[in-house]
Write an enzyme that holds these catalytic residues in place. Structure first.
Site, PDB file in Angstrom:
ATOM      1  N   ALA A  14       0.954  -1.559  -0.058  1.00  0.00           N
ATOM      2  CA  ALA A  14       0.516  -0.164  -0.050  1.00  0.00           C
ATOM      3  C   ALA A  14       0.930   1.316  -0.164  1.00  0.00           C
ATOM      4  O   ALA A  14       0.118   2.022  -0.799  1.00  0.00           O
ATOM      5  CB  ALA A  14      -0.992   0.072   1.212  1.00  0.00           C
ATOM      6  N   ARG A  24       3.709  10.260 -10.174  1.00  0.00           N
ATOM      7  CA  ARG A  24       3.662  10.150 -11.311  1.00  0.00           C
ATOM      8  C   ARG A  24       2.312  11.514 -11.692  1.00  0.00           C
ATOM      9  O   ARG A  24       2.482  11.911 -12.369  1.00  0.00           O
ATOM     10  CB  ARG A  24       2.863   8.896 -12.198  1.00  0.00           C
ATOM     11  CG  ARG A  24       3.549   7.189 -12.140  1.00  0.00           C
ATOM     12  CD  ARG A  24       2.488   6.295 -12.351  1.00  0.00           C
ATOM     13  NE  ARG A  24       3.204   4.759 -11.881  1.00  0.00           N
ATOM     14  CZ  ARG A  24       2.449   3.915 -11.288  1.00  0.00           C
ATOM     15  NH1 ARG A  24       1.464   4.163 -10.330  1.00  0.00           N
ATOM     16  NH2 ARG A  24       4.093   2.838 -11.198  1.00  0.00           N
ATOM     17  N   CYS A  47       2.432 -13.122  -0.179  1.00  0.00           N
ATOM     18  CA  CYS A  47       2.128 -13.704  -0.303  1.00  0.00           C
ATOM     19  C   CYS A  47       3.120 -15.372  -0.869  1.00  0.00           C
ATOM     20  O   CYS A  47       2.981 -16.542  -0.369  1.00  0.00           O
ATOM     21  CB  CYS A  47       1.293 -13.674  -1.431  1.00  0.00           C
ATOM     22  SG  CYS A  47      -0.452 -12.231  -1.073  1.00  0.00           S
ATOM     23  N   VAL A  84       9.276   4.568  12.391  1.00  0.00           N
ATOM     24  CA  VAL A  84       8.111   5.376  12.750  1.00  0.00           C
ATOM     25  C   VAL A  84       8.154   5.136  13.955  1.00  0.00           C
ATOM     26  O   VAL A  84       7.317   3.798  14.886  1.00  0.00           O
ATOM     27  CB  VAL A  84       7.310   6.201  12.042  1.00  0.00           C
ATOM     28  CG1 VAL A  84       6.256   6.733  13.113  1.00  0.00           C
ATOM     29  CG2 VAL A  84       7.703   6.021  11.052  1.00  0.00           C
ATOM     30  N   TYR A 433     -16.726 -23.002 -22.506  1.00  0.00           N
ATOM     31  CA  TYR A 433     -17.316 -24.525 -22.604  1.00  0.00           C
ATOM     32  C   TYR A 433     -15.806 -24.766 -23.543  1.00  0.00           C
ATOM     33  O   TYR A 433     -16.089 -24.779 -24.814  1.00  0.00           O
ATOM     34  CB  TYR A 433     -18.496 -24.728 -22.868  1.00  0.00           C
ATOM     35  CG  TYR A 433     -18.422 -26.239 -23.099  1.00  0.00           C
ATOM     36  CD1 TYR A 433     -18.306 -27.364 -22.319  1.00  0.00           C
ATOM     37  CD2 TYR A 433     -18.916 -26.854 -24.208  1.00  0.00           C
ATOM     38  CE1 TYR A 433     -18.216 -28.984 -22.054  1.00  0.00           C
ATOM     39  CE2 TYR A 433     -19.091 -28.369 -24.810  1.00  0.00           C
ATOM     40  CZ  TYR A 433     -18.732 -28.853 -23.934  1.00  0.00           C
ATOM     41  OH  TYR A 433     -18.709 -30.431 -23.992  1.00  0.00           O
ATOM     42  N   TRP A 441     -22.372 -27.693 -18.503  1.00  0.00           N
ATOM     43  CA  TRP A 441     -22.766 -26.648 -17.330  1.00  0.00           C
ATOM     44  C   TRP A 441     -21.417 -26.853 -16.483  1.00  0.00           C
ATOM     45  O   TRP A 441     -21.323 -27.896 -15.562  1.00  0.00           O
ATOM     46  CB  TRP A 441     -24.136 -27.519 -16.597  1.00  0.00           C
ATOM     47  CG  TRP A 441     -25.295 -27.019 -17.842  1.00  0.00           C
ATOM     48  CD1 TRP A 441     -26.073 -27.924 -18.546  1.00  0.00           C
ATOM     49  CD2 TRP A 441     -25.541 -26.033 -17.419  1.00  0.00           C
ATOM     50  NE1 TRP A 441     -27.081 -27.361 -18.967  1.00  0.00           N
ATOM     51  CE2 TRP A 441     -26.783 -26.510 -18.012  1.00  0.00           C
ATOM     52  CE3 TRP A 441     -26.344 -24.899 -16.382  1.00  0.00           C
ATOM     53  CZ2 TRP A 441     -28.419 -25.441 -18.045  1.00  0.00           C
ATOM     54  CZ3 TRP A 441     -27.098 -23.949 -16.491  1.00  0.00           C
ATOM     55  CH2 TRP A 441     -27.860 -24.159 -17.468  1.00  0.00           C
TER      56      TRP A 441
END
Length: 460
Positions: A14, A24, A47, A84, A433, A441
């Site tokens: 983040a 930017r 991850c 910090v 499919y 299905w």
């Protein structure tokens, strides 16, 4: 005119996404960006740590998206190993401590502040829990420390405490390293992010893979040897020998600084923000990533969900707003996917207990299908569970457990949830499919058909 000062606390997904997006939009002479990261690494994929530990991917360099040098080349002053320790909101400054420079402290002023402090692994207050050989897995530093322990250990017995996403992924990693693995889970089934009936399928598969999974196990402590290192994990009624212990108990928001500064926190302890990721009640402070709570679009409630996908999006939104643009983060539907060996595990939307907690009346259906046409080589069983609102038929949640091709099918349901579709509307979706990929299905649509019938029966 002096450049505005943007300070970012936290140098991972983040925080650095916010820095990059702001850069930017605004030049260095308009906006000076300083980011502080207390660990040895920034902009990395947490991850990927279980797959690094298991030897499937290289690390840590392969898990780093952008190095500090690359950030600095783009006029982002990223200061590593700098923690910090205090937020002085009244004076617009942060106190920092150099972790590799004798603990030297200083103050840095800001016009705009971004909090991206992430999350910390849950570590229960139990005897021996901080002993050498007991590892949480949240950062690349954690991954390196665990690998050091594995490399130095003469034994091959591992105990994983907790069978959530991190727990099952670490169990697989240790199996790949030829360890005897025992997973201790307090709940009735592993993967409490699934309903118990679906978690039972995961338990069955883990046992078949040679992972001893003990359910209903309340850990009471870690026993140590003469050198103070972990040697066993104890529960209320048993003792499990361990040369290494891995904690997979989830994470909680790291909001100690924010709480001390009086910023608003939610029930989980995560920071509260508006749709632009601005901290509520603050004009010049934003927050994103694992330290915030977000809106669940299905239940309408706030939740803490620690995922790199969300963190990167939060950072993009924050960077756009800090840089003078406009962007929002509307919320999540709670999509997650994982695997243990060849078993794929996915969910999106609400579990039964979450639907009850949100005051919703619903129906549930479960279907067993195959990942491809039944006559095609390699067809494997797949279980799909679907929740739908009783009165309206609105899709509320989907859980999938199966082999190859099962996990990413959850994305169809995630899109349907985001669009607010009913299960009946889902039955008409034009999905791809061909026999190697799906039955005529698709299993998700089979579940939608069954859920449609259940909704009709419930209203009869």
């Amino acid at each position: 005119m002096a450049a505005e000062q943007l300070v970012i606390v936290g140098g991972d997904a983040a925080g650095m996404a916010a820095a990059s997006q702001a850069r930017r939009l605004r030049k260095p002479d308009e906006l000076a960006i300083t980011a502080f990261e207390r660990s040895h690494f920034a902009s990395y994929s947490a991850c990927g740590i279980p797959y690094w530990v298991g030897g499937e991917v290289d690390g840590p360099d392969a898990l780093i998206a952008r190095t500090p040098k690359e950030h600095r080349a783009r006029d982002i002053d990223l200061r590593m190993r700098c923690e910090v320790t205090e937020l002085d909101l009244e004076r617009g400054r942060v106190r920092t401590r150099e972790l590799d420079d004798g603990g030297r402290e200083s103050w840095t002023g800001f016009d705009k502040l971004v909090l991206a402090t992430g999350a910390r692994p849950r570590r229960p207050d139990l005897p021996g829990i901080d002993a050498p050989g007991v590892h949480g897995v949240q950062t690349l530093d954690d991954g390196r420390a665990l690998l050091d322990t594995l490399g130095a250990s003469p034994g091959r017995r591992a105990v994983v405490v907790g069978a959530g996403y991190i727990g099952v992924e670490m169990a697989e990693a240790l199996i790949r390293r030829d360890y005897e693995v025992t997973v201790l889970e307090q709940s009735a089934q592993p993967m409490s992010t699934l309903d118990p009936d679906m978690g039972a399928l995961v338990h069955e598969a883990m046992c078949a893979m040679g992972i001893e999974t003990v359910r209903g196990a309340t850990v009471t402590g870690v026993l140590t040897d003469g050198d103070g290192r972990a040697r066993a994990v104890t529960t209320e009624d048993a003792e499990y020998p361990a040369d290494v212990v891995v904690l997979g108990l989830g994470v909680r928001p790291e909001t100690t600084l924010a709480a001390t500064a009086g910023l608003p926190l939610g029930e989980s302890g995560g920071l509260l923000t508006d749709l632009g990721m601005r901290v509520r009640g603050q004009e010049h402070i934003w927050a994103g990533g694992d330290c915030v709570e977000v809106l669940d679009l299905v239940s309408g409630q706030l939740r803490h969900i620690a995922l790199g996908t969300h963190a990167n999006k939060h950072g993009q939104v924050i960077g756009a707003n800090v840089g003078g643009g406009y962007a929002t983060f509307p919320g999540v539907v709670g999509t997650a996917v994982s695997k243990v060996c060849d078993l794929e595990i996915a969910r999106t939307g609400l579990l039964e207990r979450q639907a009850h907690g949100a005051g919703l009346r619903f129906v549930t259906v479960t279907v067993e299908a195959t990942n491809r046409a039944g006559y095609y080589p390699g067809a494997r069983p797949m279980h799909v569970k679907m929740l739908a609102e009783r009165r309206t038929g609105r899709l509320l949640g989907v859980q999938i457990v199966g082999r190859e091709g099962a996990g990413k099918r959850v994305d169809v349901a995630a899109v349907a949830l985001t669009a607010g579709m009913t299960v009946e509307q889902m039955t008409a979706l034009d999905l791809g499919y061909a026999p190697p990929f799906s039955p005529v299905w698709d299993p998700v649509l089979v579940a939608a058909r069954k859920a449609t019938a259940a909704v009709r029966d419930a209203g009869a």
